[in-house]
Write a protein that holds these residues in place. Structure first.
Motif, PDB file in Angstrom:
ATOM      1  N   ASP A 137      12.400  60.450  -0.297  1.00 41.78           N
ATOM      2  CA  ASP A 137      13.355  61.081   0.617  1.00 41.78           C
ATOM      3  C   ASP A 137      14.671  61.261  -0.132  1.00 41.78           C
ATOM      4  OD1 ASP A 137      11.421  60.847   2.567  1.00 41.78           O
ATOM      5  OD2 ASP A 137      12.306  59.077   3.510  1.00 41.78           O
ATOM      6  N   HIS A 161      12.533  52.123   3.336  1.00 41.58           N
ATOM      7  CA  HIS A 161      12.099  52.518   4.683  1.00 41.58           C
ATOM      8  C   HIS A 161      10.625  52.193   4.880  1.00 41.58           C
ATOM      9  CE1 HIS A 161      15.546  55.511   5.680  1.00 41.58           C
ATOM     10  NE2 HIS A 161      15.733  54.338   6.252  1.00 41.58           N
ATOM     11  N   GLU A 175      11.867  57.564   9.324  1.00 37.74           N
ATOM     12  CA  GLU A 175      13.205  57.044   9.548  1.00 37.74           C
ATOM     13  C   GLU A 175      14.136  58.001   8.820  1.00 37.74           C
ATOM     14  OE1 GLU A 175      13.832  52.825   9.402  1.00 37.74           O
ATOM     15  OE2 GLU A 175      11.829  52.548   8.693  1.00 37.74           O
ATOM     16  N   HIS A 218      12.040  53.800  -1.870  1.00 34.64           N
ATOM     17  CA  HIS A 218      13.099  53.150  -1.089  1.00 34.64           C
ATOM     18  C   HIS A 218      12.473  52.275  -0.014  1.00 34.64           C
ATOM     19  CE1 HIS A 218      12.234  56.770   1.256  1.00 34.64           C
ATOM     20  NE2 HIS A 218      12.904  56.280   2.279  1.00 34.64           N
ATOM     21  N   HIS A 257      19.637  59.028  -0.626  1.00 40.13           N
ATOM     22  CA  HIS A 257      19.067  58.936   0.731  1.00 40.13           C
ATOM     23  C   HIS A 257      19.616  57.721   1.474  1.00 40.13           C
ATOM     24  CE1 HIS A 257      16.048  59.051   3.885  1.00 40.13           C
ATOM     25  NE2 HIS A 257      15.455  57.948   3.462  1.00 40.13           N
ATOM     26  N   HIS A 284       7.608  54.033   3.469  1.00 39.65           N
ATOM     27  CA  HIS A 284       7.520  54.129   2.001  1.00 39.65           C
ATOM     28  C   HIS A 284       7.226  52.782   1.357  1.00 39.65           C
ATOM     29  CE1 HIS A 284       9.042  58.313   1.822  1.00 39.65           C
ATOM     30  NE2 HIS A 284       9.534  57.964   2.988  1.00 39.65           N
TER      31      HIS A 284
HETATM   32 ZN   LIG Z   1      13.509  57.242   4.097  1.00 33.63          ZN
END
Ligand SMILES: [Zn+2]
Ligand SMILES: [Zn+2]
Length: 342
Positions: A119, A44, A341, A42, A98, A47
């Motif tokens: 996540d 964030h 996050e 994802h 997520h 990542h």
């Molecule tokens: Zn995340």
């Protein structure tokens, strides 16, 4: 059936200096260093990082990746569930629940299936596809909130509390300045409020605004919003709700909201004293990570014969799973640990 020892002695995914590497597939999952091929769970910041040659992600994640890593980024978006070949492996993305576009990565090689969760959460969220349980031999699970004290109420309930707080500030003619992560959390708040009262309207910090626009383009239903910029200069924000990233807290940007009541929406608000330490007037418990019962439940539901908790409370979760008869051992990322996050 492959012996458990083979799963551990010939791992399909293992950590190296760059991140979670799949040697047979010639890629890394969420690498923190430069990888030839990056498979991203994802968008964030902890990542999705710059520096890799080529990126793969879920289709809904693609616009967010381009926004964060630049429009020139070489990236392919894949539909959830679509299988594609990388090296000797078959890879597919599956919803992680997520944030928008978040995915678990399923890697199949020689008939063995590994899943890296990234996540994830199990709680209902109007801004993204719900988590899918993917049966596997080995499940790499996140463990951000892996302590029994972490149990969340629903997002709808937290949104109701936010609305109540906002209404009391309307009565006192104060701005409600709510801090939350700009990607995922802010949009979830806007979408949950829309369900409770579609007539509401909020003002957004620039960082929140640009990501919210990307969510709107994917038809995520949220209350109307206005960007705070030169056009809103001199405006009286009494009674208004403003969403801003934590980085704007105690910055000069905040000065325009005279007499504002401040709040912070995060899973960390569950920790006693966290709100006071950070100085916010109000804390709202809202996390995009699985809470303790959902971490344990999810590992069991995958049917994995080996669980590898990573990021956060890895020892507590591993020990608990072992007591429950699930073989689990921590997977430690040494190069990167930081506040996520959430
Ligand atoms: Zn995340
Ligand atoms: Zn994370």
């Amino acid at each position: 059936m492959v012996a458990l020892t083979d799963l551990t002695t010939q791992p399909i995914l293992e950590l190296d200096k760059v991140g979670l590497r799949c040697e047979r597939g010639g890629f890394h999952i969420d690498p923190w260093g430069d990888a030839a091929v990056a498979v991203i769970t994802h968008a964030h910041g902890d990542h999705a990082r710059l520096g890799s040659g080529f990126y793969h992600c879920a289709e809904e994640c693609l616009p967010l990746i381009k926004q964060r890593l630049g429009p020139e980024t070489k990236v392919t978006g894949h539909k959830y569930g679509d299988r594609f070949r990388l090296g000797d492996t078959i890879v597919s993305f599956h919803p992680a629940g997520h944030i928008l576009g978040s995915a678990q990565v399923r890697v199949e090689c020689d008939g063995i299936v590994w899943v890296a969760s990234g996540d994830y959460k199990r709680a209902e969220d109007p801004t993204c596809a719900p988590f899918e349980v993917v049966p596997c031999d080995v499940f790499i699970t996140e463990a951000t909130f892996a302590l029994p004290i972490y149990r969340w109420e629903s997002g709808a309930e937290t949104a109701r509390q936010i609305l109540e707080w906002w209404d009391s500030n309307i009565r006192e003619q104060r701005p409600s300045l709510l801090f939350c992560y700009a990607l995922g959390k802010a949009q979830r708040v806007l979408a949950e409020i829309k369900r409770l009262d579609p007539s509401r309207h909020a003002y957004l910090h620039g960082a929140v605004h640009s990501l919210t626009e990307l969510y709107r383009r994917q038809n995520i239903d949220m209350i109307d919003t206005t960007l705070i910029n030169d056009e809103t200069k001199g405006k009286n924000f009494a009674g208004e709700l403003i969403l801003a990233p934590p980085s704007a807290y105690r910055s000069p940007w905040m000065k325009r909201f005279k007499g504002a009541d401040t709040g912070f929406a995060s899973g960390w608000m569950r920790v006693r004293g966290a709100r006071r330490r950070r100085g916010y007037d109000r804390g709202f418990i809202l996390s995009d990570h699985a809470d303790w019962p959902d971490l344990v439940r999810t590992v069991k539901e995958t049917g994995a014969r080996l669980a590898l908790p990573t990021h956060g409370g890895v020892d507590v979760l591993s020990r608990y799973l072992n007591e429950q008869g699930v073989v689990a051992t921590p997977l430690r990322a040494t190069a990167f640990e930081g506040e996520t996050e959430d």
